[in-house]
Scaffold this motif. Sequence first.
Motif, PDB file in Angstrom:
ATOM      1  N   GLN A   1       0.834  -1.203   0.054  1.00  0.00           N
ATOM      2  CA  GLN A   1       0.128  -0.083   0.001  1.00  0.00           C
ATOM      3  C   GLN A   1       0.909   1.277   0.128  1.00  0.00           C
ATOM      4  O   GLN A   1       1.703   1.433   0.929  1.00  0.00           O
ATOM      5  CB  GLN A   1      -0.889  -0.051   1.415  1.00  0.00           C
ATOM      6  CG  GLN A   1      -1.722   1.075   1.407  1.00  0.00           C
ATOM      7  CD  GLN A   1      -3.130   1.107   0.381  1.00  0.00           C
ATOM      8  OE1 GLN A   1      -3.165  -0.109  -0.128  1.00  0.00           O
ATOM      9  NE2 GLN A   1      -3.778   2.048   0.202  1.00  0.00           N
ATOM     10  N   VAL A   2       0.707   2.005  -0.989  1.00  0.00           N
ATOM     11  CA  VAL A   2       1.474   3.308  -1.045  1.00  0.00           C
ATOM     12  C   VAL A   2       0.765   4.299  -0.421  1.00  0.00           C
ATOM     13  O   VAL A   2      -0.404   4.545  -0.594  1.00  0.00           O
ATOM     14  CB  VAL A   2       1.552   3.696  -2.539  1.00  0.00           C
ATOM     15  CG1 VAL A   2       2.489   4.968  -2.829  1.00  0.00           C
ATOM     16  CG2 VAL A   2       2.596   2.673  -3.421  1.00  0.00           C
ATOM     17  N   GLN A   3       1.464   5.095   0.362  1.00  0.00           N
ATOM     18  CA  GLN A   3       0.832   6.283   0.834  1.00  0.00           C
ATOM     19  C   GLN A   3       1.790   7.362   0.857  1.00  0.00           C
ATOM     20  O   GLN A   3       3.208   7.456   1.146  1.00  0.00           O
ATOM     21  CB  GLN A   3       0.644   6.163   2.573  1.00  0.00           C
ATOM     22  CG  GLN A   3      -0.165   7.135   3.174  1.00  0.00           C
ATOM     23  CD  GLN A   3      -0.705   6.598   4.505  1.00  0.00           C
ATOM     24  OE1 GLN A   3      -0.064   5.603   5.218  1.00  0.00           O
ATOM     25  NE2 GLN A   3      -1.506   7.319   5.173  1.00  0.00           N
ATOM     26  N   LEU A   4       1.215   8.578   0.630  1.00  0.00           N
ATOM     27  CA  LEU A   4       2.121   9.806   0.632  1.00  0.00           C
ATOM     28  C   LEU A   4       1.514  10.837   1.453  1.00  0.00           C
ATOM     29  O   LEU A   4       0.333  11.201   1.279  1.00  0.00           O
ATOM     30  CB  LEU A   4       2.143  10.412  -0.864  1.00  0.00           C
ATOM     31  CG  LEU A   4       2.346   9.384  -2.123  1.00  0.00           C
ATOM     32  CD1 LEU A   4       2.371  10.224  -3.597  1.00  0.00           C
ATOM     33  CD2 LEU A   4       4.081   9.252  -1.827  1.00  0.00           C
ATOM     34  N   VAL A   5       2.306  11.466   2.334  1.00  0.00           N
ATOM     35  CA  VAL A   5       1.659  12.283   3.176  1.00  0.00           C
ATOM     36  C   VAL A   5       2.423  13.698   3.161  1.00  0.00           C
ATOM     37  O   VAL A   5       3.668  13.968   3.627  1.00  0.00           O
ATOM     38  CB  VAL A   5       1.863  11.986   4.742  1.00  0.00           C
ATOM     39  CG1 VAL A   5       1.252  12.549   5.803  1.00  0.00           C
ATOM     40  CG2 VAL A   5       0.831  10.515   4.632  1.00  0.00           C
ATOM     41  N   ARG A  27       6.772   2.531  -1.058  1.00  0.00           N
ATOM     42  CA  ARG A  27       7.587   2.658  -2.161  1.00  0.00           C
ATOM     43  C   ARG A  27       9.002   3.339  -1.797  1.00  0.00           C
ATOM     44  O   ARG A  27       8.656   4.174  -0.924  1.00  0.00           O
ATOM     45  CB  ARG A  27       6.860   2.841  -3.625  1.00  0.00           C
ATOM     46  CG  ARG A  27       5.533   2.346  -4.017  1.00  0.00           C
ATOM     47  CD  ARG A  27       5.999   1.090  -4.858  1.00  0.00           C
ATOM     48  NE  ARG A  27       5.085   0.373  -5.406  1.00  0.00           N
ATOM     49  CZ  ARG A  27       4.521   0.376  -6.553  1.00  0.00           C
ATOM     50  NH1 ARG A  27       5.160   1.251  -7.260  1.00  0.00           N
ATOM     51  NH2 ARG A  27       3.460  -0.338  -6.898  1.00  0.00           N
ATOM     52  N   THR A  28       9.968   3.202  -2.689  1.00  0.00           N
ATOM     53  CA  THR A  28      11.181   4.168  -2.528  1.00  0.00           C
ATOM     54  C   THR A  28      11.027   5.069  -3.456  1.00  0.00           C
ATOM     55  O   THR A  28      10.901   4.658  -4.455  1.00  0.00           O
ATOM     56  CB  THR A  28      12.334   3.004  -2.623  1.00  0.00           C
ATOM     57  OG1 THR A  28      12.275   1.977  -1.660  1.00  0.00           O
ATOM     58  CG2 THR A  28      13.616   3.967  -2.466  1.00  0.00           C
ATOM     59  N   ASP A 117       0.322   8.041 -10.337  1.00  0.00           N
ATOM     60  CA  ASP A 117      -0.882   6.889 -10.049  1.00  0.00           C
ATOM     61  C   ASP A 117      -1.101   7.208  -8.435  1.00  0.00           C
ATOM     62  O   ASP A 117      -2.244   6.792  -8.117  1.00  0.00           O
ATOM     63  CB  ASP A 117      -0.184   5.709 -10.267  1.00  0.00           C
ATOM     64  CG  ASP A 117       0.282   5.320 -11.623  1.00  0.00           C
ATOM     65  OD1 ASP A 117       1.315   5.454 -11.989  1.00  0.00           O
ATOM     66  OD2 ASP A 117      -0.508   4.932 -12.259  1.00  0.00           O
ATOM     67  N   TYR A 118       0.036   7.741  -7.630  1.00  0.00           N
ATOM     68  CA  TYR A 118      -0.514   7.768  -6.222  1.00  0.00           C
ATOM     69  C   TYR A 118      -0.297   9.486  -5.924  1.00  0.00           C
ATOM     70  O   TYR A 118       0.406   9.993  -6.321  1.00  0.00           O
ATOM     71  CB  TYR A 118       0.442   7.121  -5.640  1.00  0.00           C
ATOM     72  CG  TYR A 118       0.720   5.596  -5.865  1.00  0.00           C
ATOM     73  CD1 TYR A 118       1.900   4.990  -6.553  1.00  0.00           C
ATOM     74  CD2 TYR A 118      -0.409   4.819  -5.586  1.00  0.00           C
ATOM     75  CE1 TYR A 118       1.766   3.900  -6.998  1.00  0.00           C
ATOM     76  CE2 TYR A 118      -0.625   3.444  -5.985  1.00  0.00           C
ATOM     77  CZ  TYR A 118       0.689   2.979  -6.630  1.00  0.00           C
ATOM     78  OH  TYR A 118       0.683   1.603  -7.087  1.00  0.00           O
TER      79      TYR A 118
END
Length: 129
Positions: A1-5, A27-28, A117-118
């Motif tokens: 699960q990719v999360q960007l904060v 993800r890196t 995408d994210y």
Amino acid sequence: QVQLVESGGGLVQPGGSLRVSCVATGRTISNHDMAWFRQAPGKEREFVAAMRRSSGSPSYGDSVKGRFSVSRDNAKNTLFLQMNSLKPEDTAIYYCAMRASSNRLILSALSDDRQYDYWGQGTQVTVSS
């Protein structure tokens, strides 16, 4: 699960500076093209800056060239946007975005939000006296 904060937004006076951050999990970031976009009320989403996954080469939207700088800290898996000489027209919600695909795009394509995408939830930046 990719999360960007995203974080670091706030109120700043014209001419001031601010740095916003985007922490990624799942993800890196150095393995992905990353970008910053912004959206002001009643306006379309606008490209701000991008960083290529491998080279780390930056690119910028015309309205922020010479004032904003994108960087990353691989150890912290964090993308930054340093904003200097801020203007009232920079007021917007700033979003971090990540491309899932590893195929190389031409530089101009990195400014297309459909390539990403994210997305994070955004952080509000307000430039006002």
